[in-house]
Design an enzyme around this catalytic site. Structure first.
Site, short mmCIF file in Angstrom:
data_model
loop_
_atom_site.label_atom_id
_atom_site.label_comp_id
_atom_site.label_asym_id
_atom_site.label_seq_id
_atom_site.Cartn_x
_atom_site.Cartn_y
_atom_site.Cartn_z
N CYS A 220 -25.14 76.44 10.53
CA CYS A 220 -24.95 76.23 9.09
C CYS A 220 -24.39 74.85 8.76
CB CYS A 220 -24.05 77.31 8.52
SG CYS A 220 -24.76 78.93 8.73
N HIS B 215 -21.07 75.15 1.78
CA HIS B 215 -22.09 76.01 2.41
C HIS B 215 -22.05 77.38 1.73
CE1 HIS B 215 -24.44 78.19 5.23
NE2 HIS B 215 -23.42 78.84 5.77
N ASN C 207 -27.72 83.26 2.27
CA ASN C 207 -27.32 82.21 3.21
C ASN C 207 -28.58 81.70 3.92
OD1 ASN C 207 -26.37 80.68 5.33
ND2 ASN C 207 -24.81 82.15 5.99
O1 UT7 Z 1 -23.01 81.00 7.59
C1 UT7 Z 1 -22.48 81.04 8.86
C2 UT7 Z 1 -21.13 81.57 8.87
N1 UT7 Z 1 -21.13 82.96 8.44
C3 UT7 Z 1 -20.26 83.35 7.53
O2 UT7 Z 1 -19.53 82.57 7.00
C4 UT7 Z 1 -20.17 84.84 7.25
C5 UT7 Z 1 -18.73 85.28 7.30
N2 UT7 Z 1 -18.53 86.73 7.16
C6 UT7 Z 1 -18.82 87.38 6.02
O3 UT7 Z 1 -19.33 86.86 5.06
C7 UT7 Z 1 -18.41 88.85 5.95
O4 UT7 Z 1 -17.60 89.16 7.06
C8 UT7 Z 1 -19.61 89.83 5.92
C9 UT7 Z 1 -20.34 89.72 4.58
C10 UT7 Z 1 -20.55 89.57 7.06
C11 UT7 Z 1 -19.11 91.28 6.01
O5 UT7 Z 1 -18.15 91.52 4.99
P1 UT7 Z 1 -16.71 92.12 5.34
O6 UT7 Z 1 -16.01 92.25 4.07
O7 UT7 Z 1 -16.09 91.24 6.39
O8 UT7 Z 1 -17.08 93.52 5.89
P2 UT7 Z 1 -16.76 94.17 7.33
O9 UT7 Z 1 -17.71 93.69 8.34
O10 UT7 Z 1 -15.29 94.06 7.62
O11 UT7 Z 1 -17.07 95.69 7.02
C12 UT7 Z 1 -16.31 96.45 6.06
C13 UT7 Z 1 -16.97 97.81 5.90
C14 UT7 Z 1 -17.34 98.47 7.23
O12 UT7 Z 1 -17.18 99.86 7.06
P3 UT7 Z 1 -15.86 100.60 7.63
O13 UT7 Z 1 -15.84 100.33 9.10
O14 UT7 Z 1 -14.70 99.96 6.92
O15 UT7 Z 1 -16.08 102.03 7.26
C15 UT7 Z 1 -18.79 98.18 7.39
O16 UT7 Z 1 -19.46 99.12 8.20
O17 UT7 Z 1 -18.23 97.64 5.19
C16 UT7 Z 1 -19.27 98.23 5.97
N3 UT7 Z 1 -20.50 97.47 5.73
C17 UT7 Z 1 -21.36 97.74 4.75
N4 UT7 Z 1 -21.37 98.69 3.81
C18 UT7 Z 1 -22.40 98.70 2.95
C19 UT7 Z 1 -20.94 96.39 6.43
N5 UT7 Z 1 -22.10 95.95 5.90
C20 UT7 Z 1 -22.37 96.79 4.86
C21 UT7 Z 1 -23.43 96.83 3.94
N6 UT7 Z 1 -23.40 97.81 3.00
N7 UT7 Z 1 -24.45 95.96 3.94
#
Ligand code: UT7
Length: 329
Positions: free
Chosen positions: A116, A256, A286
Site C-alpha cells: 500500500c 492511504h 482499499n
Molecule cells: O492497506 C494495508 C493495510 N491494511 C490496513 O490498514 C487494514 C487494517 N485493519 C483494519 O482495517 C481492520 O482491522 C479490519 C477492517 C480488517 C477488521 O476490523 P476490526 O474492527 O479490526 O475487526 P476484527 O478483525 O477485530 O473483528 C471484530 C469482529 C470479529 O468477531 P468476534 O470475534 O468479535 O465475534 C470478527 O469475526 O468482527 C467480526 N468480523 C465481521 N463481522 C461482520 C470480521 N469481519 C466481519 C465482517 N462482517 N465482514
C-alpha cells in the site's frame, strides 16, 4: 538556476466498470452493510472482470488518459514506474506491459513492490530521476487488481479491497513547487501480519498450496490497524517538523485509504481537520497502490497551484512514509 524539483503535472485514474456493493457481499459471506460501513467506511468497490484481464489493463487506461491530458507524445516518456503487488505475471514487470501497449518505446520501465506504500515509494524514486536533471518526463503508476488475490470466503479481508489504477506525470519545476521532502520507513518484522504465503520462491505454487488457499492475501487486521495509525501519524509529524510546517500551512492531507477509522484517528492525532483530508474509500475500498493517485484524481478540481499537500501511506512489509509537495498545476 534554482533547484530542480519533480512536479506532478497531471494525474489520471481508472476504475473498472463492475461495482461490488456491500449488498452483494452480504450474499457471499456472513456480513452486513452496517458492519462494513461502520468498521471500514466502505460502501462499494470496483472489480475488474473477464478472462486474461490483469493489472496492466487498468494501468493502460490510466496512462492513456494521462498522456492525452498532459499532451504528451508516448515517445517523450523516459521512465515508467509501476507500483503493484498484483503484477500481470511474476515477470516481466507490469510497467513494461503498460508502456508497450501505449507505444512508450523510449523509456526504461520497472515495478516497485511496497504494497500500500508502493505509489508513495515509486513517487519518491521517480522524483529523483527528475531532480537529477537527467530526465524530463517520468510516469509513476499505482495499480492493483486486488480481486485476484482476495479470498472471497474470508469476510474480514474480502470486504476491504477493490481494483483500480492511478498515474501521475512528473516533470521538472524550478519555480519552488513540486516534491519537496519525504520520509520512508520499512519494518520486515510486520510481514507476519500481512502477506501472501505461496507462489513465491519460498513456496512455489502446488496443488497443496492451492487447496490450502495460500495464494490469497492474509491479514491479521488489528495489529495492522494499530501500526498503520502510529506509523502514518509519526511520519506526517516528522515531515512537518523537518519543513517547519504548522497544521494551517497544509492545505490537504492525502492518506492511504485502508479504513475510515484509521484515517479519522490519524487526522485526530495530528489535530488535522477532516475537511482537509482527502477521502474516497466509500466508493473504491482499499485499492492498495492505487489509493493515493485515485484521491488526487478525485480531488484535482479542489487543488490549487502552490497548495501544500502531504501524502501518507502504510502497508504490507511493513512499509510506510510521507511525501510533502507543493501542487504545481
Ligand atoms: O492497506 C494495508 C493495510 N491494511 C490496513 O490498514 C487494514 C487494517 N485493519 C483494519 O482495517 C481492520 O482491522 C479490519 C477492517 C480488517 C477488521 O476490523 P476490526 O474492527 O479490526 O475487526 P476484527 O478483525 O477485530 O473483528 C471484530 C469482529 C470479529 O468477531 P468476534 O470475534 O468479535 O465475534 C470478527 O469475526 O468482527 C467480526 N468480523 C465481521 N463481522 C461482520 C470480521 N469481519 C466481519 C465482517 N462482517 N465482514
Amino acid at each position: 538556476m534554482s533547484k530542480i524539483r519533480a512536479a506532478i503535472t497531471g494525474v489520471q485514474g481508472y476504475v473498472p466498470e463492475y461495482v461490488l456493493t456491500n449488498a452483494e457481499l452480504e450474499t457471499m459471506v456472513d456480513t452486513n452493510d452496517e458492519w462494513i460501513t461502520s468498521r471500514t467506511g466502505i460502501k462499494e468497490r470496483h472489480i475488474l472482470k473477464g478472462e486474461n484481464q490483469g493489472t496492466s489493463v487498468m494501468g493502460i487506461e490510466a496512462v492513456k488518459g494521462l498522456l492525452a491530458k498532459t499532451n504528451t507524445d508516448p515517445s517523450e516518456v523516459e521512465l515508467v514506474i509501476c507500483a503493484t503487488v498484483t503484477p500481470d505475471m511474476q515477470f516481466p514487470d507490469t510497467a513494461n506491459l503498460i508502456a508497450n501497449a501505449l507505444d512508450i518505446n523510449n523509456a526504461f520501465c520497472f515495478d516497485v513492490n511496497a504494497a500500500c506504500s508502493g505509489f508513495l515509494y515509486a513517487l519518491t524514486v521517480g522524483a529523483q530521476f527528475i531532480a537529477s536533471g537527467k530526465h524530463k518526463k517520468v510516469i509513476v503508476i499505482g495499480a492493483d487488481k486486488m480481486s485476484s488475490i482476495v479470498d472471497y470466503t474470508d469476510r474480514s479481508t474480502c470486504i476491504i479491497f477493490g481494483d483500480g489504477a492511478g498515474a501521475v506525470m512528473l516533470e521538472p519545476d524550478t519555480s519552488g513547487n513540486g516534491i519537496i521532502d519525504y520520509t520512508h520507513k520499512s519494518d520486515g518484522s510486520g510481514s507476519e501480519f500481512l502477506h501472501l504465503k505461496a507462489g513465491g520462491s519460498m513456496k512455489p505454487a502446488s496443488v497443496e498450496t492451492v487447496l490450502a488457499r495460500e495464494h490469497f492475501a492474509f491479514q491479521n487486521g488489528r495489529p495492522v490497524f494499530k501500526a498503520a495509525v502510529s506509523g502514518m501519524s509519526s511520519v506526517v509529524g516528522e515531515v512537518m517538523k523537518a519543513n517547519d510546517l504548522e497544521i494551517d500551512d497544509i492545505k490537504w492531507l492525502v492518506p492511504h485509504q485502508a479504513n475510515i477509522r484509521i484515517i479519522e484517528t490519524v487526522s485526530r492525532m495530528a489535530d488535522f481537520p477532516m475537511e482537509r483530508v482527502m477521502v474516497n474509500i466509500q466508493k473504491y475500498g482499499n485499492t492498495t497502490a492505487a489509493t493515493l493517485p485515485l484521491c488526487l484524481w478525485d480531488y484535482e478540481d479542489q487543488l490549487e497551484k502552490g497548495d501544500n499537500v502531504i501524502l501518507t501511506a502504510f502497508g504490507g512489509g511493513f512499509t510506510w512514509g510521507a511525501v510533502y509537495l507543493k501542487w504545481a498545476v
